[in-house]
Design a protein around this motif. Sequence first.
Motif, PDB file in Angstrom:
ATOM      1  N   ARG A   1     100.932  51.255 -20.048  1.00 54.32           N
ATOM      2  CA  ARG A   1     100.396  52.599 -20.289  1.00 54.32           C
ATOM      3  C   ARG A   1     101.531  53.605 -20.183  1.00 54.32           C
ATOM      4  O   ARG A   1     102.357  53.532 -19.269  1.00 54.32           O
ATOM      5  CB  ARG A   1      99.318  52.927 -19.250  1.00 54.32           C
ATOM      6  N   ALA A   2     101.610  54.537 -21.127  1.00 55.33           N
ATOM      7  CA  ALA A   2     102.630  55.591 -21.070  1.00 55.33           C
ATOM      8  C   ALA A   2     102.042  56.877 -21.621  1.00 55.33           C
ATOM      9  O   ALA A   2     101.305  56.851 -22.606  1.00 55.33           O
ATOM     10  CB  ALA A   2     103.857  55.195 -21.874  1.00 55.33           C
ATOM     11  N   THR A   3     102.374  57.991 -20.988  1.00 51.51           N
ATOM     12  CA  THR A   3     101.843  59.289 -21.419  1.00 51.51           C
ATOM     13  C   THR A   3     102.908  60.166 -22.064  1.00 51.51           C
ATOM     14  O   THR A   3     102.680  61.343 -22.317  1.00 51.51           O
ATOM     15  CB  THR A   3     101.233  60.035 -20.226  1.00 51.51           C
TER      16      THR A   3
ATOM     17  N   ALA B   1      97.729  50.792 -13.308  1.00 47.39           N
ATOM     18  CA  ALA B   1      99.140  50.934 -13.707  1.00 47.39           C
ATOM     19  C   ALA B   1      99.976  51.489 -12.549  1.00 47.39           C
ATOM     20  O   ALA B   1      99.550  52.401 -11.839  1.00 47.39           O
ATOM     21  CB  ALA B   1      99.263  51.842 -14.922  1.00 47.39           C
TER      22      ALA B   1
ATOM     23  N   GLY C   1     104.099  52.429 -15.312  1.00 53.68           N
ATOM     24  CA  GLY C   1     103.146  52.217 -16.386  1.00 53.68           C
ATOM     25  C   GLY C   1     102.745  50.784 -16.609  1.00 53.68           C
ATOM     26  O   GLY C   1     102.081  50.471 -17.606  1.00 53.68           O
TER      27      GLY C   1
END
Length: 296
Positions: free
Chosen positions: A33-35, A16, A20
């Motif tokens: 993808r993300a946090t 990523a 992301g």
Amino acid sequence: MTDLLNAVRRYADAHANPLGMAQTPIPGLFLVRATARSELMHAVSRPMVCLVVQGSKQVTMGLQEFAFAAGDSLLITADVPIVSQITRASTAAPYYSLVLELDLAIIAALAVEMKAVLVGDDAPVRVDPTDAEVAEAALRLLRLLERPSSLPVLKDQLLREMHYWLLAGRHGSAIRRLGWPDGHVQRVARAVAVLRADYAQRIPVERLASAAGMSPSSFHQHFRAVTSLSPLQFQKQLRLIEARRLMLMEDMTASHAAFQVGYESVSQFTREYGRLYGAPPVRDIEQARSKARSAA
């Protein structure tokens, strides 16, 4: 779904970019993808399917809102403007999804072989539980990424299989419209391709209607029915979205970005930008960068 989540996690964690997004060697396939919960993101989406495997997201098209989470699929079957936001994600449990842009040539060929017929008038955006066969086909595609030497041999076959299961499953009736060469969705898509290529130029409506094979009056009606916008509004959104990308990713000034995407008046650009993003360009970009720094 657990196996699919693990496969998406392995590849996305390793590949990523700072936004992301994890591109793959398979055309049209990428992972997200993300946090943390994201800001509102404006886009003019292409036809695609998004399989969420962890976390949740919300998408708005016009006055319609769609919320979906792990185990759900978002289907978009036309070039439509959307506003999206990742609503559940954390460092401990990131948001993960798999996105595949739909291949109209594959859909058209499969629709003929499957003797598919059009039924009803399906909306361009919908959310449903992910079919087991679709999840299994997606998992096999991701496993190819771990064996690069197999990609040239098996990639096309597995992409075709995934499109087949999408057509055969609960999304099928909506996807079939993309495969009808003379259908309204396909005709409008030809005009959208012109807008995407030349969004910074003045484009006469007659040129767009000609690309769609329609009269100007019929074209206006069908374009709005498919995209929810007029051709001029659609072009304006393309310009503003690209201008924001230029300012955010390439550090371009607001005036330079405005002229780059086809605006002749910076004041007009500022007004229309503020209506779409809720703040004038400079303040919006400062806020976006501040959020990015905080997340980092």
